[in-house]
Motif scaffolding. Sequence first.
Motif, PDB file in Angstrom:
ATOM      1  N   GLU A 229       0.834  -1.203   0.000  1.00 14.32           N
ATOM      2  CA  GLU A 229       0.000   0.000   0.000  1.00 14.32           C
ATOM      3  C   GLU A 229       0.871   1.255   0.000  1.00 14.32           C
ATOM      4  O   GLU A 229       1.800   1.367   0.801  1.00 14.32           O
ATOM      5  CB  GLU A 229      -0.834  -0.089   1.287  1.00 14.32           C
ATOM      6  CG  GLU A 229      -1.925   0.909   1.422  1.00 14.32           C
ATOM      7  CD  GLU A 229      -2.831   0.520   2.605  1.00 14.32           C
ATOM      8  OE1 GLU A 229      -3.320  -0.624   2.653  1.00 14.32           O
ATOM      9  OE2 GLU A 229      -3.040   1.370   3.466  1.00 14.32           O
ATOM     10  N   ASP A 230       0.552   2.165  -0.897  1.00 13.56           N
ATOM     11  CA  ASP A 230       1.189   3.489  -0.947  1.00 13.56           C
ATOM     12  C   ASP A 230       2.709   3.463  -0.758  1.00 13.56           C
ATOM     13  O   ASP A 230       3.241   4.039   0.202  1.00 13.56           O
ATOM     14  CB  ASP A 230       0.540   4.419   0.090  1.00 13.56           C
ATOM     15  CG  ASP A 230      -0.935   4.656  -0.213  1.00 13.56           C
ATOM     16  OD1 ASP A 230      -1.265   4.930  -1.378  1.00 13.56           O
ATOM     17  OD2 ASP A 230      -1.763   4.551   0.708  1.00 13.56           O
ATOM     18  N   GLU A 255      -4.416   7.109  -1.188  1.00 16.53           N
ATOM     19  CA  GLU A 255      -5.176   7.775  -0.122  1.00 16.53           C
ATOM     20  C   GLU A 255      -4.902   9.279  -0.056  1.00 16.53           C
ATOM     21  O   GLU A 255      -5.653  10.009   0.564  1.00 16.53           O
ATOM     22  CB  GLU A 255      -4.956   7.097   1.233  1.00 16.53           C
ATOM     23  CG  GLU A 255      -3.590   7.290   1.850  1.00 16.53           C
ATOM     24  CD  GLU A 255      -3.416   6.537   3.170  1.00 16.53           C
ATOM     25  OE1 GLU A 255      -3.660   5.321   3.201  1.00 16.53           O
ATOM     26  OE2 GLU A 255      -3.042   7.171   4.155  1.00 16.53           O
ATOM     27  N   ARG A 276      -7.001   3.249  -4.285  1.00 14.81           N
ATOM     28  CA  ARG A 276      -7.544   3.303  -2.926  1.00 14.81           C
ATOM     29  C   ARG A 276      -7.651   4.738  -2.417  1.00 14.81           C
ATOM     30  O   ARG A 276      -7.135   5.108  -1.359  1.00 14.81           O
ATOM     31  CB  ARG A 276      -6.790   2.395  -1.967  1.00 14.81           C
ATOM     32  CG  ARG A 276      -5.333   2.669  -1.785  1.00 14.81           C
ATOM     33  CD  ARG A 276      -4.702   1.693  -0.811  1.00 14.81           C
ATOM     34  NE  ARG A 276      -5.262   1.716   0.529  1.00 14.81           N
ATOM     35  CZ  ARG A 276      -5.032   2.643   1.442  1.00 14.81           C
ATOM     36  NH1 ARG A 276      -4.271   3.672   1.153  1.00 14.81           N
ATOM     37  NH2 ARG A 276      -5.557   2.551   2.636  1.00 14.81           N
ATOM     38  N   CYS A 277      -8.369   5.565  -3.185  1.00 18.20           N
ATOM     39  CA  CYS A 277      -8.619   6.935  -2.738  1.00 18.20           C
ATOM     40  C   CYS A 277      -9.418   6.914  -1.447  1.00 18.20           C
ATOM     41  O   CYS A 277     -10.124   5.958  -1.144  1.00 18.20           O
ATOM     42  CB  CYS A 277      -9.475   7.687  -3.761  1.00 18.20           C
ATOM     43  SG  CYS A 277      -8.760   7.768  -5.371  1.00 18.20           S
ATOM     44  N   ASP A 278      -9.322   8.031  -0.750  1.00 15.80           N
ATOM     45  CA  ASP A 278     -10.197   8.280   0.388  1.00 15.80           C
ATOM     46  C   ASP A 278     -11.355   9.082  -0.195  1.00 15.80           C
ATOM     47  O   ASP A 278     -11.150  10.163  -0.747  1.00 15.80           O
ATOM     48  CB  ASP A 278      -9.412   9.102   1.417  1.00 15.80           C
ATOM     49  CG  ASP A 278     -10.210   9.372   2.660  1.00 15.80           C
ATOM     50  OD1 ASP A 278     -11.375   9.783   2.527  1.00 15.80           O
ATOM     51  OD2 ASP A 278      -9.674   9.176   3.758  1.00 15.80           O
ATOM     52  N   TRP A 304     -11.076   1.253  -1.341  1.00 11.51           N
ATOM     53  CA  TRP A 304     -11.221   2.601  -0.751  1.00 11.51           C
ATOM     54  C   TRP A 304     -10.601   2.672   0.637  1.00 11.51           C
ATOM     55  O   TRP A 304     -10.762   1.759   1.452  1.00 11.51           O
ATOM     56  CB  TRP A 304     -12.704   2.997  -0.660  1.00 11.51           C
ATOM     57  CG  TRP A 304     -13.446   2.919  -1.964  1.00 11.51           C
ATOM     58  CD1 TRP A 304     -14.454   2.058  -2.267  1.00 11.51           C
ATOM     59  CD2 TRP A 304     -13.248   3.731  -3.138  1.00 11.51           C
ATOM     60  NE1 TRP A 304     -14.900   2.275  -3.552  1.00 11.51           N
ATOM     61  CE2 TRP A 304     -14.181   3.296  -4.113  1.00 11.51           C
ATOM     62  CE3 TRP A 304     -12.385   4.783  -3.469  1.00 11.51           C
ATOM     63  CZ2 TRP A 304     -14.266   3.865  -5.382  1.00 11.51           C
ATOM     64  CZ3 TRP A 304     -12.474   5.346  -4.738  1.00 11.51           C
ATOM     65  CH2 TRP A 304     -13.408   4.886  -5.669  1.00 11.51           C
ATOM     66  N   HIS A 305      -9.946   3.802   0.884  1.00  9.24           N
ATOM     67  CA  HIS A 305      -9.349   4.068   2.203  1.00  9.24           C
ATOM     68  C   HIS A 305     -10.442   4.042   3.276  1.00  9.24           C
ATOM     69  O   HIS A 305     -11.484   4.661   3.098  1.00  9.24           O
ATOM     70  CB  HIS A 305      -8.717   5.471   2.140  1.00  9.24           C
ATOM     71  CG  HIS A 305      -7.870   5.834   3.299  1.00  9.24           C
ATOM     72  ND1 HIS A 305      -7.869   7.107   3.821  1.00  9.24           N
ATOM     73  CD2 HIS A 305      -6.977   5.126   4.019  1.00  9.24           C
ATOM     74  CE1 HIS A 305      -6.983   7.159   4.814  1.00  9.24           C
ATOM     75  NE2 HIS A 305      -6.440   5.975   4.955  1.00  9.24           N
TER      76      HIS A 305
END
Length: 395
Positions: A229-230, A255, A276-278, A304-305
């Motif tokens: 992740e990220d 995010e 995986r945007c917030d 999604w976050h």
Amino acid sequence: MKIIQVKTILTSPNQNYLFVKILTDSGIYGVGDASLNGREQTVADLIDTYLAPLLIGRDPEQIEDFWQFVYRGSYWRGGNIMMSALCGIDMALWDILGKSAGKPLYVLLGGKVRDKVLCYSHVLGKTQEEKIARAAEYVRVRGLKVIRLRAGLPAANGTFKVNGHQNGPKVEPWTPEDEIYNTIEYFIRIREAVGRDVGIIYDLHERFSPDQAVRIMRKLEEYDPFFIEDPVAPDCVDSLRYVREKTAVPIAFGELYKSRWECLPAITGRWVDFIRCDIIRIGGITEAKKVAALAETYDIKTAWHGPNDVSPITHAVNWHLNVSEYNFGIQEDGTTDSLIHQVVTGGPLYRDGYLTMEARPGIGCDVDEEMAARYPFHKAYLPVCRQEDGSLHSW
Ligand code: CS2
Ligand code: MG
């Protein structure tokens, strides 16, 4: 139907949150989440001062028009403060639409395409030993199919707290070489503890340089991460491409993105497997469905976050998106903090590796304003990172 009042509700049950409540002349009201960790008061001021007056007298069903009116109409576009404010309003308007139609949000989004929402939970614990023991327990007792980890330097005492400090940010040390070593060692030990069948996600929290991220990810390839992740900061798009080209590990990213346009290179370049945007940060449901559609076009899934610094309203919206999106991948489960459930009722709950929710018209949540007032808001800061030589580093 016309909008007659817009309220902002700041509250702090263990963690700061900002809610938006929009009331109409029909008696129907909607609620939304505009929480932006560390900047809640500023978002509330933007809503109270600039956006609320623009909503009074409007038809709440013109959701797309209001989104465009705020995003493009103000000339100065986007940003975290504006998009979070817009999200709180956007969610409340969709909530009103659902309630007035007598339909849950997922029906308005096209109806269910799945019955279950696979989720992952973050493994909590003070030390690595404790987290390794917990990871196995999460799988055995709580039935998790996918778990998430983040090493946290021993020197930082395991802290990765998001409900920050009132008098200024806490300073945490950052020693990348230690963290690279820790991450690899920790991942391998967790894999040994939980076995091959459990998905393991690792959050690198945008902290590493592209070459550092690649060093970690290459070492982890044979241990089969569900995704990383990220891995790098979002500021320079070439960093993500660099990582993508040099490792085969699945990547989830986003995010810190603030709009569909920021997601675009990662999606069209297929530099990510999961977007995986917030959804608060990108302006709410109206924008999330566009990001999901773009991702679907490129065979990319959503994740999604969903940390615990967004409220059950957002977790509920995530759930509605998850059940109605064709390209759903997995959902981060941050629903476990108990105090917030006294203030917000109706959010999804975790059960045996899945998120479940009782569908009601609209989003299905409500904010208890009296309860919210019992947990008064206080300003708090997220921590910052500094390296050994004193220089600042992304937290
Ligand atoms: C994290 C968040 O859930 C996550 O993936 O990256 O906990 C993040 O640190 C917080 O939302 C910051 O407020
Ligand atoms: Mg993260």
